[in-house]
Design an enzyme around this catalytic site. Structure first.
Site, PDB file in Angstrom:
ATOM      1  N   GLN A 125     -23.266 109.508 101.954  1.00 45.94           N
ATOM      2  CA  GLN A 125     -23.457 108.385 102.679  1.00 45.94           C
ATOM      3  C   GLN A 125     -22.227 107.739 103.307  1.00 45.94           C
ATOM      4  O   GLN A 125     -21.266 107.594 102.618  1.00 45.94           O
ATOM      5  CB  GLN A 125     -24.269 107.266 101.947  1.00 45.94           C
ATOM      6  CG  GLN A 125     -25.350 107.523 101.334  1.00 45.94           C
ATOM      7  CD  GLN A 125     -26.080 106.333 100.874  1.00 45.94           C
ATOM      8  OE1 GLN A 125     -26.146 105.290 101.183  1.00 45.94           O
ATOM      9  NE2 GLN A 125     -26.402 106.454  99.503  1.00 45.94           N
ATOM     10  N   GLY A 126     -22.358 107.442 104.571  1.00 51.50           N
ATOM     11  CA  GLY A 126     -21.001 106.733 105.205  1.00 51.50           C
ATOM     12  C   GLY A 126     -21.753 105.485 105.924  1.00 51.50           C
ATOM     13  O   GLY A 126     -21.517 105.101 107.325  1.00 51.50           O
ATOM     14  N   SER A 128     -21.550 101.845 104.457  1.00 48.52           N
ATOM     15  CA  SER A 128     -20.727 100.605 104.072  1.00 48.52           C
ATOM     16  C   SER A 128     -19.441 100.759 104.782  1.00 48.52           C
ATOM     17  O   SER A 128     -18.641 101.932 104.499  1.00 48.52           O
ATOM     18  CB  SER A 128     -20.606 100.167 102.557  1.00 48.52           C
ATOM     19  OG  SER A 128     -22.051 100.128 102.199  1.00 48.52           O
ATOM     20  N   SER A 162     -21.624 107.055  98.214  1.00 52.27           N
ATOM     21  CA  SER A 162     -22.239 107.981  96.938  1.00 52.27           C
ATOM     22  C   SER A 162     -21.961 109.547  97.185  1.00 52.27           C
ATOM     23  O   SER A 162     -22.282 110.253  98.405  1.00 52.27           O
ATOM     24  CB  SER A 162     -23.822 107.746  96.869  1.00 52.27           C
ATOM     25  OG  SER A 162     -23.972 106.391  97.091  1.00 52.27           O
ATOM     26  N   GLU A 245     -34.584 105.096 102.427  1.00 49.59           N
ATOM     27  CA  GLU A 245     -33.671 104.801 101.312  1.00 49.59           C
ATOM     28  C   GLU A 245     -34.314 103.758 100.492  1.00 49.59           C
ATOM     29  O   GLU A 245     -34.644 103.712  99.342  1.00 49.59           O
ATOM     30  CB  GLU A 245     -32.138 104.328 101.370  1.00 49.59           C
ATOM     31  CG  GLU A 245     -31.400 104.147 100.425  1.00 49.59           C
ATOM     32  CD  GLU A 245     -29.879 103.836 100.698  1.00 49.59           C
ATOM     33  OE1 GLU A 245     -29.715 103.413 101.957  1.00 49.59           O
ATOM     34  OE2 GLU A 245     -29.077 103.930  99.943  1.00 49.59           O
ATOM     35  N   ASN A 362     -30.402  92.974  97.835  1.00 53.71           N
ATOM     36  CA  ASN A 362     -32.010  92.324  97.899  1.00 53.71           C
ATOM     37  C   ASN A 362     -31.694  90.923  98.472  1.00 53.71           C
ATOM     38  O   ASN A 362     -33.062  90.640  99.006  1.00 53.71           O
ATOM     39  CB  ASN A 362     -32.362  91.836  96.215  1.00 53.71           C
ATOM     40  CG  ASN A 362     -32.748  93.270  95.888  1.00 53.71           C
ATOM     41  OD1 ASN A 362     -32.570  94.431  96.241  1.00 53.71           O
ATOM     42  ND2 ASN A 362     -33.250  93.163  94.559  1.00 53.71           N
ATOM     43  N   GLU A 363     -30.568  90.413  98.668  1.00 58.45           N
ATOM     44  CA  GLU A 363     -30.741  88.982  99.230  1.00 58.45           C
ATOM     45  C   GLU A 363     -31.112  89.432 100.626  1.00 58.45           C
ATOM     46  O   GLU A 363     -31.622  88.902 101.757  1.00 58.45           O
ATOM     47  CB  GLU A 363     -29.327  88.497  99.317  1.00 58.45           C
ATOM     48  CG  GLU A 363     -28.845  87.748  98.072  1.00 58.45           C
ATOM     49  CD  GLU A 363     -28.451  88.791  96.879  1.00 58.45           C
ATOM     50  OE1 GLU A 363     -28.404  90.033  97.270  1.00 58.45           O
ATOM     51  OE2 GLU A 363     -28.367  88.390  95.802  1.00 58.45           O
TER      52      GLU A 363
END
Length: 380
Positions: A125-126, A128, A162, A245, A362-363
């Site tokens: 994954q790229g 963040s 990840s 996801e 979750n926010e």
């Protein structure tokens, strides 16, 4: 929705159960976040692929069985029931591949899907960046046009990638139009992590193993053939990937049903009345998630889409997973913290703690639920 499985689906379950019973390793594989464990898990992926169990819902030409969503859920239930190894290819086959099927060219699909299914290429994954985690519209890594070579030169930094330490290829967003508004001017690229200009720096997790990595890109050339979708069209393509996801594809109900059933057995071995309600609640939540997912499958088969519902999904399964494992550790008492030989509860708990953070915090998901599902005004 009919909750009775057809004879064909029941036969599919019997075939999957028989193969898994005969082939799941008797001993747990080393952590996939070590070099040894990474290679052991790739070998397991190859074994699944050779038996056509790696990607059951994919077309046969790419190694699948062209199974429907219900059969895929059945396979996942059997997979976790059998205690089979974690999927080192999951970022690719469950998260990126659905996007590649929807937006990729035939040439891109032919190039990447078979190697992904066989575990030959592990995708990373790229998403963040240091100032763009859940807020992907704030991505600052950039791509500049290279007309002479027919492609793009990428520069910037990705973080919390990840499988980044050992993986082979990265998918992610880069800003191709710095003057555009936040959600515009972004393009979705596929990057070879062995390319000149790429530096990977491992990040240790709570358990000390490098499950994540920082990826630095310094003028890395990527050909036009590795742009997914159109230039400056990356946002809508990214939404499809993150929907996979947070929603159905990456978090199948079998992942939670199996530990919920093991939790019941754990309670029976040493009943602690104070934990009875928590045990029952964990099992009911896992079963509710399973039924909700079959409802989602019915919706998709009728031509519907998941959409913002994936945010509800994500909040529910991530908080359920933490509580399920916390209940198990309370049942085990001190032994649960000192010895992880009893079902992997401690490892599972440590991993579950990240659930409310990854795949969009979750926010952020609650903001999405408030604004896009409940129609509440945007927070100021």
């Amino acid at each position: 929705m009919d909750l009775e499985f057809t004879e064909q689906e029941q036969e599919f379950r019997r075939e999957a159960r028989a193969w898994l019973t005969a082939n799941v390793p008797a001993e747990r594989l080393p952590s996939m976040d070590t070099r040894e464990g990474f290679e052991a898990h790739r070998a397991w992926e190859r074994k699944l692929f050779d038996a056509r169990w790696a990607v059951v819902s994919w077309p046969r030409e790419y190694g699948g069985r062209e199974a429907g969503l219900t059969e895929w859920l059945i396979f996942e239930e059997e997979y976790y029931r059998a205690g089979a190894p974690g999927r080192v290819s999951q970022n690719g086959i469950f998260l990126f591949a659905p996007t590649l099927f929807e937006f990729g060219t035939r040439e891109q699909q032919d190039r990447y899907l078979p190697a992904m299914a066989a575990g030959e290429e592990i995708w990373v994954q790229g998403w963040s960046e240091p100032e763009a985690g859940s807020d992907l519209a704030n991505v600052r890594s950039r791509a500049e046009r290279d007309e002479e070579r027919g492609g793009w030169r990428l520069s910037g930094q990705k973080i919390w990638s990840s499988r980044g330490t050992w993986g082979h290829r990265l998918f992610g967003l880069f800003r191709t139009d710095p003057q555009a508004q936040r959600h515009r001017g972004l393009t979705y690229f596929m990057v070879d992590l062995a390319a000149e200009g790429v530096t990977v720096r491992p990040i240790p997790q709570l358990d000390g193993e490098p499950g994540f990595a920082e990826v630095f890109l310094d003028d890395v050339f990527v050909p036009d053939a590795d742009v997914l979708g159109g230039v400056d069209e990356g946002w809508k393509i990214m939404i499809a990937t993150t929907g996979s996801e947070r929603g159905l594809n990456l978090r199948s109900p079998g992942r939670f049903a199996a530990p919920a059933n093991r939790l019941i057995e754990l309670y029976k071995r040493d009943p602690r009345p104070a934990e009875r309600d928590a045990v029952v609640r964990a099992w009911m939540d896992a079963d509710a998630y399973r039924l909700f997912t079959f409802g989602t499958v019915t919706k998709l088969q009728a031509g519907g889409a998941i959409g913002a519902d994936s945010s509800i999904n994500k909040v529910f399964w991530s908080e359920m997973d933490v509580e399920l494992h916390a209940t198990a550790l309370r049942l085990l008492g001190e032994a649960g913290e000192l010895d992880d030989g009893d079902g992997g509860w401690l490892d599972g708990f440590l991993f579950a703690l990240g659930g409310p953070i990854y795949a969009g915090t979750n926010e952020i998901q609650r903001n999405t639920i408030a604004e896009r599902i409940l129609g509440l005004p945007r927070a100021k």
